[in-house]
Design an enzyme around this catalytic site. Structure first.
Site, PDB file in Angstrom:
ATOM      1  N   CYS A 192      -0.461   4.135   2.069  1.00  0.00           N
ATOM      2  CA  CYS A 192      -0.278   3.984   3.522  1.00  0.00           C
ATOM      3  C   CYS A 192       1.187   4.192   3.918  1.00  0.00           C
ATOM      4  O   CYS A 192       1.470   4.846   4.918  1.00  0.00           O
ATOM      5  CB  CYS A 192      -0.675   2.589   4.000  1.00  0.00           C
ATOM      6  SG  CYS A 192      -2.135   1.900   3.252  1.00  0.00           S
ATOM      7  N   ASP A 193       2.125   3.614   3.166  1.00  0.00           N
ATOM      8  CA  ASP A 193       3.516   3.532   3.627  1.00  0.00           C
ATOM      9  C   ASP A 193       4.502   4.413   2.863  1.00  0.00           C
ATOM     10  O   ASP A 193       5.669   4.508   3.254  1.00  0.00           O
ATOM     11  CB  ASP A 193       4.002   2.064   3.528  1.00  0.00           C
ATOM     12  CG  ASP A 193       3.169   1.145   4.414  1.00  0.00           C
ATOM     13  OD1 ASP A 193       2.698   1.622   5.459  1.00  0.00           O
ATOM     14  OD2 ASP A 193       2.998  -0.041   4.069  1.00  0.00           O
ATOM     15  N   CYS A 231       0.835  -1.208   0.000  1.00  0.00           N
ATOM     16  CA  CYS A 231       0.000   0.000   0.000  1.00  0.00           C
ATOM     17  C   CYS A 231       0.866   1.254   0.000  1.00  0.00           C
ATOM     18  O   CYS A 231       1.368   1.675   1.050  1.00  0.00           O
ATOM     19  CB  CYS A 231      -0.926  -0.023   1.217  1.00  0.00           C
ATOM     20  SG  CYS A 231      -1.984   1.429   1.312  1.00  0.00           S
TER      21      CYS A 231
END
Ligand code: NAP
Length: 302
Positions: free
Chosen positions: A135-136, A132
């Site tokens: 997200c990261d 992701c």
């Protein structure tokens, strides 16, 4: 007969549980995992959930669960083996033979990221391997990373990462992209993106953290010195129980709009397993809330 049975206890299922309890619907949340939370339990940090910047995925899952418990959400730990249409509702069978009747069923069973199944992938998940970018990605600012895949998600991830990373390698196993042409044109125009085409990932190396990705192309093997490997080779929705009940799209996702209604009245779908453009904790939780509101409307019309 219960008003609703919610299958799955990720962000969509738990948000639905909270809304169902607060709406005083008789309900049951059935979860098959060892603990509530779904995919986020295995996510190191969730950095884009408003108000909880940088919270660990496990901690966020526990907060959701604590909120459920305080609202009196009813949980049952068991795998669902079958959902069948019955007079006036649905019969939900659990492993071990237990059954429950409900007027509506909300599926919130999620989706899994397809894995590459190469050495290093599992070992470095959370330590440089991510599924992701949204997200990261922020953890790799100024660093070199690789994205694997040739679909919309891979190209969008590469474009997103190119904004903050020093360099992004996009590794794809073919010459042509499955992704939309406009996205690919934008990608080709990015100065800090290098396309590594007709190449397959072979191994991820590191020392506690990812340090390199080995890929194999027509000219042999190539070692990309990267701190992060973003794998975007598709998702596998958990919709096996719905195959003969509702309409699925070609990839297996439940066809349902923002109202979470499926092709079969009384069956609802929330979160990553339904057709939608963005699969994140925030959109899954939003689905859970919307689905319960739609279930209330449906129950009033019965
Ligand atoms: P996808 O479209 O299925 O693409 C997966 C990519 O991964 C393909 O390029 C595939 O290569 C590659 N791949 C699969 N297995 C592989 C393996 N073992 N090794 C190396 N490469 C592998 O998946 P997605 O990008 O996750 O998108 C899922 C769906 O969401 C799609 O329908 C997409 O259009 C949609 N979506 C839409 C938007 C948008 O509209 N903005 C944004 C995101 C996603 P091949 O091409 O060679 O098969």
């Amino acid at each position: 007969m219960l008003d609703t049975i919610i299958i799955g206890a990720g962000p969509a299922g738990m948000a639905a549980g909270i809304y169902a309890a607060r709406a005083e619907l008789s309900h049951l949340v059935v979860e098959s995992g060892l603990m509530s939370g779904g995919q986020i339990v295995n996510t190191s940090e969730v950095d884009n959930y408003p108000g909880l910047m940088g919270i660990g995925g496990f901690d966020l899952a526990m907060k959701f669960r604590e909120h459920c418990d305080r609202c009196g959400v009813q949980f049952r730990s068991a795998a669902v083996t079958e959902v069948k249409q019955e007079e006036g509702g649905f019969l939900v069978s659990l492993e071990g033979g237990e059954t429950h009747l409900a007027k509506t069923v909300l599926f919130a069973t999620g989706a899994r990221h397809r894995k590459l199944e190469i050495p290093g992938e599992a070992e470095y998940t959370g330590s440089g391997v991510s599924y992701c970018a949204t997200c990261d990605g922020a953890f790799f600012k100024g660093k070199e990373v690789a994205v694997i895949g040739g679909g919309d998600v891979a190209v969008e991830d590469a474009l997103f990462l190119a904004r903050g990373c020093k360099k992004v390698y996009l590794v794809h196993r073919r010459e042509e992209f499955r992704a939309a042409k406009t996205l690919v044109s934008r990608l080709r125009a990015c100065e800090n993106v290098e396309l590594v085409l007709n190449a397959v990932p072979v191994r991820i190396d590191g020392n506690g953290q990812v340090e390199a990705l080995l890929v194999k192309g027509a000219d042999g093997e190539q070692k990309l010195l990267v701190a992060g490997v973003f794998i975007a080779v598709g998702m596998i929705p958990d919709t096996g129980l719905l195959k003969n009940l509702v309409t699925l799209d070609a990839a297996g996702y439940v066809v349902a709009g923002e109202d979470c209604r499926t092709s079969l009245p009384g069956i609802f779908a929330a979160g990553d397993m339904r057709t939608k453009p963005l699969r994140q904790v925030i959109t899954a939780a939003a689905d859970g809330a919307t689905a319960i509101r739609e279930i209330e409307v449906f129950l009033h019309q019965l």
